[in-house]
Design a protein around this motif. Structure first.
Motif: not given
Length: 261
Positions: A119-126, A135-150
């Protein structure tokens, strides 16, 4: 060739470094209780670990991890957790990010390892993109980099997806980076969260959820082998995402193409 760290750059070399890098990386962690089996630095280890797994050819500039962040009510009162008020954290993070922008770097990756940082990251980026239109931001949450399916196809956990704070998914990943810091004993309890309320996305905030004691999940399934697969899969997908993101950068000049003002 090695990854470039901002804190290692000499003053006389700043302008030259700016010409080389394509984007800045700001890792986001926390100091937070993750159960009796896990270090308080869990999120710091993961944020730093994945930052170091960014491909050198992408030419990132790595900044030090932000260790003190806002923590949710459900972990705030557990021993060792240090929670910063969200408003303070947002102001602090805003100053850090604006400092990077003032240097002239406009492409910034927020590499996050702590759920409450989203939440804070999105607020700051906006807010910052309102001040710096380029400015261009990319928010990467590491745990979302592996899909449930895989993960399910791989079968690394049995009877569970392993997801959850301090659970086998997260702690196996920590074990891959620091096998000396994750210690699950036979006496450590495996806890089980309630079943999802819906297959659709939703947000549920509780001060004391079911199946919770500062962590959740079948922690007896934590393993180095699972962690090594998770980290490899997540790092590969993260780098692919970064390449796609950088590929969208358009501009006529070299400076604009490389995210430098």
């Amino acid at each position: 060739m090695c990854l470039m760290h901002a804190i290692h750059v000499h003053g006389r070399d700043i302008e030259q470094v700016k010409k080389k890098v394509q984007f800045a990386v700001l890792p986001l962690g926390s100091i937070e209780y993750h159960g009796p089996h896990s270090p308080l630095s869990t999120d710091i280890i993961l944020a730093n670990g994945f930052a170091e797994r960014i491909e050198e050819t992408l030419e990132p500039l790595l900044y030090p991890v932000i260790p003190y962040t806002a923590c949710p009510g459900k972990t705030r009162h557990y021993p060792g957790t240090i929670s910063i008020r969200p408003s303070v954290f947002i102001d602090y993070m805003m100053d850090v990010v604006e400092g990077i922008c003032e240097l002239g770097i406009r492409n910034i990756v927020l590499l996050n390892a702590h759920d409450a940082n989203m939440g804070p990251s999105r607020t700051v980026a906006e807010a910052v993109t309102g001040k710096y239109a380029d400015a261009r931001f990319l928010l990467i949450n590491w745990w979302q980099m592996v899909s449930l399916e895989s993960a399910e196809r791989k079968g690394i956990f049995h009877g569970t997806a392993g997801r959850g704070h301090g659970g086998p998914y997260e702690m196996s990943a920590v074990k891959a980076f620091r096998p000396d810091l994750v210690h699950v004993k036979e006496s450590d309890l495996s806890l089980y969260a309630s079943q999802p309320l819906s297959s659709l996305p939703y947000v549920l905030v509780e001060g004391s959820p079911d199946g919770w004691d500062g962590y959740t999940g079948d922690i007896q399934q934590t393993s180095l082998e699972a962690g090594q697969w998770i980290v490899e899969e997540a790092a590969n997908n993260m780098n692919e995402l970064l390449k796609n993101w950088l590929g969208t950068i358009k501009g006529n000049g070299e400076g604009e193409q490389r995210g430098i003002s």
